[in-house]
Design a protein around this motif. Structure first.
Motif, PDB file in Angstrom:
ATOM      1  N   GLU A  82      42.178  26.096  43.379  1.00  0.00           N
ATOM      2  CA  GLU A  82      40.803  26.595  43.350  1.00  0.00           C
ATOM      3  C   GLU A  82      39.960  25.848  42.333  1.00  0.00           C
ATOM      4  OE1 GLU A  82      41.522  30.689  42.652  1.00  0.00           O
ATOM      5  OE2 GLU A  82      41.939  31.086  44.755  1.00  0.00           O
ATOM      6  N   VAL A 112      39.683  39.775  35.101  1.00  0.00           N
ATOM      7  CA  VAL A 112      39.910  40.671  36.237  1.00  0.00           C
ATOM      8  C   VAL A 112      40.998  41.680  35.865  1.00  0.00           C
ATOM      9  CG1 VAL A 112      40.601  40.791  38.652  1.00  0.00           C
ATOM     10  CG2 VAL A 112      39.197  38.888  37.868  1.00  0.00           C
ATOM     11  N   HIS A 161      43.284  51.314  50.865  1.00  0.00           N
ATOM     12  CA  HIS A 161      42.136  52.188  50.630  1.00  0.00           C
ATOM     13  C   HIS A 161      42.287  53.477  51.425  1.00  0.00           C
ATOM     14  CE1 HIS A 161      39.824  49.454  48.222  1.00  0.00           C
ATOM     15  NE2 HIS A 161      40.014  48.487  49.104  1.00  0.00           N
ATOM     16  N   HIS A 185      38.862  50.916  43.523  1.00  0.00           N
ATOM     17  CA  HIS A 185      37.659  50.462  44.232  1.00  0.00           C
ATOM     18  C   HIS A 185      37.748  48.971  44.569  1.00  0.00           C
ATOM     19  CE1 HIS A 185      35.471  54.199  43.609  1.00  0.00           C
ATOM     20  NE2 HIS A 185      36.005  54.242  42.398  1.00  0.00           N
ATOM     21  N   ASN A 186      36.848  48.522  45.459  1.00  0.00           N
ATOM     22  CA  ASN A 186      36.773  47.102  45.794  1.00  0.00           C
ATOM     23  C   ASN A 186      36.545  46.277  44.519  1.00  0.00           C
ATOM     24  OD1 ASN A 186      34.973  48.048  48.683  1.00  0.00           O
ATOM     25  ND2 ASN A 186      36.981  47.104  48.689  1.00  0.00           N
ATOM     26  N   GLY A 187      37.302  45.198  44.425  1.00  0.00           N
ATOM     27  CA  GLY A 187      37.049  44.246  43.335  1.00  0.00           C
ATOM     28  C   GLY A 187      37.632  44.618  41.991  1.00  0.00           C
ATOM     29  N   VAL A 188      38.493  45.671  41.928  1.00  0.00           N
ATOM     30  CA  VAL A 188      39.044  46.034  40.608  1.00  0.00           C
ATOM     31  C   VAL A 188      40.236  45.153  40.229  1.00  0.00           C
ATOM     32  CG1 VAL A 188      38.301  48.436  40.565  1.00  0.00           C
ATOM     33  CG2 VAL A 188      40.512  47.853  41.559  1.00  0.00           C
ATOM     34  N   GLY A 189      40.757  44.400  41.176  1.00  0.00           N
ATOM     35  CA  GLY A 189      41.823  43.463  40.828  1.00  0.00           C
ATOM     36  C   GLY A 189      43.176  43.770  41.446  1.00  0.00           C
ATOM     37  N   LYS A 190      43.212  44.554  42.528  1.00  0.00           N
ATOM     38  CA  LYS A 190      44.507  44.915  43.139  1.00  0.00           C
ATOM     39  C   LYS A 190      45.179  43.660  43.725  1.00  0.00           C
ATOM     40  CE  LYS A 190      42.502  47.806  45.946  1.00  0.00           C
ATOM     41  NZ  LYS A 190      41.109  47.575  45.512  1.00  0.00           N
ATOM     42  N   THR A 191      44.415  42.912  44.544  1.00  0.00           N
ATOM     43  CA  THR A 191      44.989  41.701  45.145  1.00  0.00           C
ATOM     44  C   THR A 191      45.351  40.685  44.060  1.00  0.00           C
ATOM     45  OG1 THR A 191      43.738  42.046  47.174  1.00  0.00           O
ATOM     46  CG2 THR A 191      44.521  39.818  46.763  1.00  0.00           C
ATOM     47  N   THR A 192      44.477  40.608  43.052  1.00  0.00           N
ATOM     48  CA  THR A 192      44.750  39.672  41.950  1.00  0.00           C
ATOM     49  C   THR A 192      46.068  40.034  41.273  1.00  0.00           C
ATOM     50  OG1 THR A 192      42.376  39.457  41.627  1.00  0.00           O
ATOM     51  CG2 THR A 192      43.791  38.691  39.834  1.00  0.00           C
ATOM     52  N   TYR A 200      50.007  33.088  40.547  1.00  0.00           N
ATOM     53  CA  TYR A 200      49.212  32.711  39.376  1.00  0.00           C
ATOM     54  C   TYR A 200      50.011  33.084  38.149  1.00  0.00           C
ATOM     55  CZ  TYR A 200      44.971  32.253  42.217  1.00  0.00           C
ATOM     56  OH  TYR A 200      44.037  31.868  43.133  1.00  0.00           O
ATOM     57  N   TYR A 223      40.233  34.183  36.480  1.00  0.00           N
ATOM     58  CA  TYR A 223      40.374  33.052  37.408  1.00  0.00           C
ATOM     59  C   TYR A 223      39.930  31.764  36.725  1.00  0.00           C
ATOM     60  CZ  TYR A 223      41.636  35.851  41.439  1.00  0.00           C
ATOM     61  OH  TYR A 223      42.313  36.659  42.315  1.00  0.00           O
ATOM     62  N   LYS A 254      48.956  38.888  43.253  1.00  0.00           N
ATOM     63  CA  LYS A 254      49.144  37.428  43.154  1.00  0.00           C
ATOM     64  C   LYS A 254      49.907  37.102  41.866  1.00  0.00           C
ATOM     65  CE  LYS A 254      44.758  36.144  45.370  1.00  0.00           C
ATOM     66  NZ  LYS A 254      43.420  35.670  44.962  1.00  0.00           N
ATOM     67  N   GLN A 310      46.250  40.489  52.287  1.00  0.00           N
ATOM     68  CA  GLN A 310      45.059  41.081  52.903  1.00  0.00           C
ATOM     69  C   GLN A 310      44.489  40.082  53.925  1.00  0.00           C
ATOM     70  OE1 GLN A 310      42.488  42.187  49.703  1.00  0.00           O
ATOM     71  NE2 GLN A 310      41.307  43.632  50.915  1.00  0.00           N
TER      72      GLN A 310
HETATM   73  N1  LIG Z   1      39.834  33.008  43.816  1.00  0.00           N
HETATM   74  C1  LIG Z   1      38.978  33.661  43.024  1.00  0.00           C
HETATM   75  N2  LIG Z   1      38.241  33.012  42.107  1.00  0.00           N
HETATM   76  C2  LIG Z   1      37.404  33.685  41.290  1.00  0.00           C
HETATM   77  N3  LIG Z   1      37.250  35.018  41.315  1.00  0.00           N
HETATM   78  C3  LIG Z   1      37.956  35.718  42.204  1.00  0.00           C
HETATM   79  C4  LIG Z   1      38.860  35.069  43.122  1.00  0.00           C
HETATM   80  N4  LIG Z   1      39.425  36.028  43.887  1.00  0.00           N
HETATM   81  C5  LIG Z   1      38.915  37.192  43.484  1.00  0.00           C
HETATM   82  N5  LIG Z   1      38.040  37.009  42.465  1.00  0.00           N
HETATM   83  C6  LIG Z   1      37.319  38.059  41.732  1.00  0.00           C
HETATM   84  O1  LIG Z   1      38.293  38.900  41.134  1.00  0.00           O
HETATM   85  C7  LIG Z   1      37.906  40.250  41.213  1.00  0.00           C
HETATM   86  C8  LIG Z   1      39.047  41.062  41.804  1.00  0.00           C
HETATM   87  O2  LIG Z   1      39.281  40.636  43.128  1.00  0.00           O
HETATM   88  P1  LIG Z   1      40.475  41.230  43.976  1.00  0.00           P
HETATM   89  O3  LIG Z   1      40.530  40.491  45.251  1.00  0.00           O
HETATM   90  O4  LIG Z   1      41.700  41.250  43.156  1.00  0.00           O
HETATM   91  O5  LIG Z   1      39.963  42.719  44.193  1.00  0.00           O
HETATM   92  P2  LIG Z   1      40.649  43.891  45.019  1.00  0.00           P
HETATM   93  O6  LIG Z   1      40.881  45.021  44.071  1.00  0.00           O
HETATM   94  O7  LIG Z   1      41.816  43.409  45.774  1.00  0.00           O
HETATM   95  O8  LIG Z   1      39.446  44.279  45.987  1.00  0.00           O
HETATM   96  P3  LIG Z   1      39.492  44.800  47.513  1.00  0.00           P
HETATM   97  O9  LIG Z   1      39.757  46.246  47.446  1.00  0.00           O
HETATM   98  O10 LIG Z   1      38.119  44.523  47.992  1.00  0.00           O
HETATM   99  O11 LIG Z   1      40.529  44.053  48.239  1.00  0.00           O
HETATM  100  C9  LIG Z   1      36.622  40.292  42.027  1.00  0.00           C
HETATM  101  O12 LIG Z   1      35.559  40.485  41.129  1.00  0.00           O
HETATM  102  C10 LIG Z   1      36.513  38.944  42.673  1.00  0.00           C
HETATM  103  O13 LIG Z   1      35.192  38.509  42.719  1.00  0.00           O
END
Ligand SMILES: Nc1ncnc2c1ncn2[C@@H]1O[C@H](COP(=O)(O)OP(=O)(O)OP(=O)(O)O)[C@@H](O)[C@H]1O
Ligand SMILES: [Mg+2]
Length: 634
Positions: free
Chosen positions: A130, A388, A574, A407-414, A423, A381, A417, A454
């Protein structure tokens, strides 16, 4: 090899003239047999100008003798045979040389592409993918080969050819020195070398200009592809974006091309000076020996020898695109070297600064499912200051089903990873089975993890391959594939298709078919189930029911999650109905754990999870919508 220069930067002249040339020669010698043959062909090609000059003089001497009636037939025949033989041999060996060069260049380019692919895949983390600097360097290093933008292979074989061309020019100059004047030989060599250096300078400049604009080229390419490939093609048509995309593409392309064209225009202007220098050189090569012959100081045959030999010297001044090919191809080699250095840096720092790890950890603990613990885990990131994950402490116990919600964007997918080793943390520690996971251990650890992302991938392969890709070493386990398909509910796809599990899941392949979003999700689930059945001991499911219908969602926990034995499960959703049966539910907020417990405990606590659950539940009851909507608005 050279590593101390950014793209498009300047390099000390001696370095660029020597070190880089040697690098290219080493590259061209990678296949010893082919390069050995090429050296023989080039040696011959280098000898041809001098031999032709001598043979031509010999022929003219014979012809002069015949014209004055003092010569013999053989005095003309032998030099004629020699000149003809030289021409024929040169023709044959030139074609042979071209074929060998093409073959060698193709192999060199293929090797470079392989190295770039290995570098892209090698680091334990995927953060580098990235990074725009990495993307530019990878594009410079990998867009190589026949019909592509660059070719290190063409550069390498061109450099080898050039060395022998210099040798040939030296041979021709020696003939001029012996037949007429050492001074003329030296002057011709110097003028041609200066000429060559001037042309080269401009081509180098053009190569640097193109190099600096690599990201612009990538952007223009994106807009070229977007209307015809992938999911974007649908939206482009539906939203009537075609005109806009074409304008955008034209704009990007023109912005990129304008600087290149201006460099090219400058090159054309400079050609005038170069032509003048070439005219002076050619004039003196013809005039001085011509005058000497007119005075009777030089025989006609010697005059012809000098003229043909001068032609041989001029060969080093004619370059066309050759210098550009060499410099631009060399750009790919330099980019590869820079990638090598940075990737090595990433690997070294990731393992030591962050984790202070002992030995690499990730080997299964006596067959027990994985245990994970994070201690003050922090992640931002690459290129971003936003944390995050911000000091997260969490334990995932061996064999439990842990649900992550938030909630969306709190960092679950991160977080997943990070847990799956894609990472490495910015700070803090991740421990697998009690041992810190570092860069060295991450790739071994990933072999223990199965993930349904996802944004899971849809491979244009057969249904069986789409399932077995998670454990390709077991792709012949037909029964395992069928069992995974049954649990994920995709066995019906095989049953109703004449090709069964061999049905290709791609509409643009002959006999292939595409699937619906939910069917693809089931295939992705089957893929992860297959991996777990073949020994992966952490199963991560990120929004696995997002596309599933009500029946499939209701069956999902029972048929997929509850059936997992011998693996720890991390489940993100969710849809709280999907996660309520988990052994433990963790709520993430602002990169930290704010609530955790069983579904019942969290409801009793009356915190954010309870509020979210009530909102969802209310939507399915007759009495609750107003309450739910009011709360949702909070
Ligand atoms: N590759 C990336 N580079 C920079 N920022 C990122 C990247 N991927 C995600 N983010 C940021 O990291 C934060 C967390 O993203 P993440 O995908 O972990 O959220 P999430 O909890 O899985 O959300 P959702 O419920 O929508 O799936 C978000 O603010 C997003 O903008
Ligand atoms: Mg997510």
């Amino acid at each position: 090899m050279s590593t101390d220069r950014g793209a498009g930067g300047t390099t000390p002249l001696t370095k660029s003239l020597l070190t880089d040339r040697l690098d290219l020669l080493r590259l061209s010698a990678a296949d010893r047999r082919v390069s050995g043959l090429l050296v023989l062909v080039h040696l011959w090609a280098a000898a041809v100008p001098a031999l032709t000059a001598v043979a031509t003089g010999w022929l003219v001497a014979g012809l002069t003798g015949a014209a004055t009636g003092r010569g013999t037939v053989s005095a003309v025949a032998w030099p004629l045979i020699a000149v003809s033989a030289l021409l024929v041999a040169d023709e044959i060996l030139t074609s042979l040389g071209r074929t060998l060069e093409q073959y060698n260049a193709g192999r060199i380019d293929a090797r470079i592409r392989r190295r770039v692919r290995r570098l892209a895949m090698a680091p334990s983390s995927m953060a580098h993918l990235e990074d725009p600097v990495f993307a530019d360097e990878a594009a410079r290093a990998s867009d190589v080969g026949e019909g592509r933008v660059r070719s290190p292979g063409t550069a390498a074989v061109g450099q080898l050819r050039l060395c022998f061309r210099f040798l040939g020019a030296l041979g021709s100059a020696a003939v001029i020195a012996v037949s007429f004047s050492p001074w003329l030989a030296v002057v011709l060599l110097v003028v041609c070398a200066v000429n060559r250096a001037l042309i080269r300078r401009w081509w180098v400049h053009l190569a640097e200009v193109r190099d600096e604009r690599e990201s612009m080229r990538r952007r223009a390419e994106y807009w070229s592809d977007v209307a015809s490939t992938g999911p974007a093609a649908k939206e482009v048509r539906l939203f009537g974006l075609h005109e806009w995309v074409v304008r955008r593409r034209t704009h990007e392309l023109l912005a990129w091309a304008e600087t290149i064209w201006s460099a090219r225009r400058e090159i054309l202007r400079q050609q005038g000076w170069i032509a003048l220098l070439a005219a002076i050189a050619a004039g003196s090569a013809l005039l001085l020996p011509g005058l000497a012959a007119a005075r009777g100081d030089l025989s006609v045959s010697a005059l012809m020898t000098v003229i043909v030999a001068a032609w041989g010297v001029f060969q080093i001044a004619s370059m066309g695109r050759e210098a550009f090919d060499i410099e631009y191809g060399l750009g790919a080699v330099r980019a590869l070297e820079r990638l090598n250095t940075t990737q090595h840096g990433i690997a070294t720092s990731a393992g030591t600064d962050v984790q202070q790890a002992g030995e690499p950890s990730a080997t299964p603990e006596e067959g027990a499912p994985a245990t994970l613990r994070t201690e003050g885990l922090v992640f931002a990131y690459p290129g971003s200051q936003h944390r995050v994950i911000d000091g997260l402490d969490l334990t995932v116990r061996s064999g439990e089903v842990l649900a992550l919600v938030g909630h969306n964007g709190v960092g679950k997918t991160t977080l997943i990873k990070l847990l799956s080793g894609l990472y490495l943390p910015t700070a803090g520690r991740l421990l697998v089975d009690g041992r810190p996971l570092d860069a060295a251990g991450a790739s071994a650890w990933r072999k223990r993890v199965a993930v349904v992302f996802q944004d899971f991938n849809r491979y244009p392969l057969s249904l069986a391959d789409n399932i077995a890709l998670s454990a390709p070493e077991h792709r012949h386990d037909k029964e395992g594939i069928r069992a995974a398909a049954r649990r994920a509910g995709v066995d019906v796809l095989a049953d109703r298709s004449p090709d069964g599990y061999d049905t290709v899941l791609s509409a643009d392949r002959a006999g292939g078919t595409d699937l619906s979003g939910g069917q693809w999700q089931r295939v992705a689930i089957a893929r992860a189930v297959f991996a777990v059945e073949h020994g992966r001991d952490l199963l991560v499911l990120d929004e696995p029911t997002a596309h599933l219908d009500v029946h499939a969602e209701a069956r999902f926990y029972r048929q997929v999650v509850a059936e997992v034995t011998g693996a720890t499960v991390v489940l993100i959703s969710h849809r709280l109905s999907t996660v309520r049966q988990a052994d433990r539910i963790v709520l993430l907020e602002a990169g930290q754990v704010t609530e955790q417990g069983t579904h019942r405990e969290l409801l009793d606590d009356g915190g954010e999870y309870a509020r979210l659950f009530r909102i969802q539940a209310a939507r399915f009851t007759d009495t609750g919508p107003r309450t739910g909507e009011k709360e949702a608005a909070r």
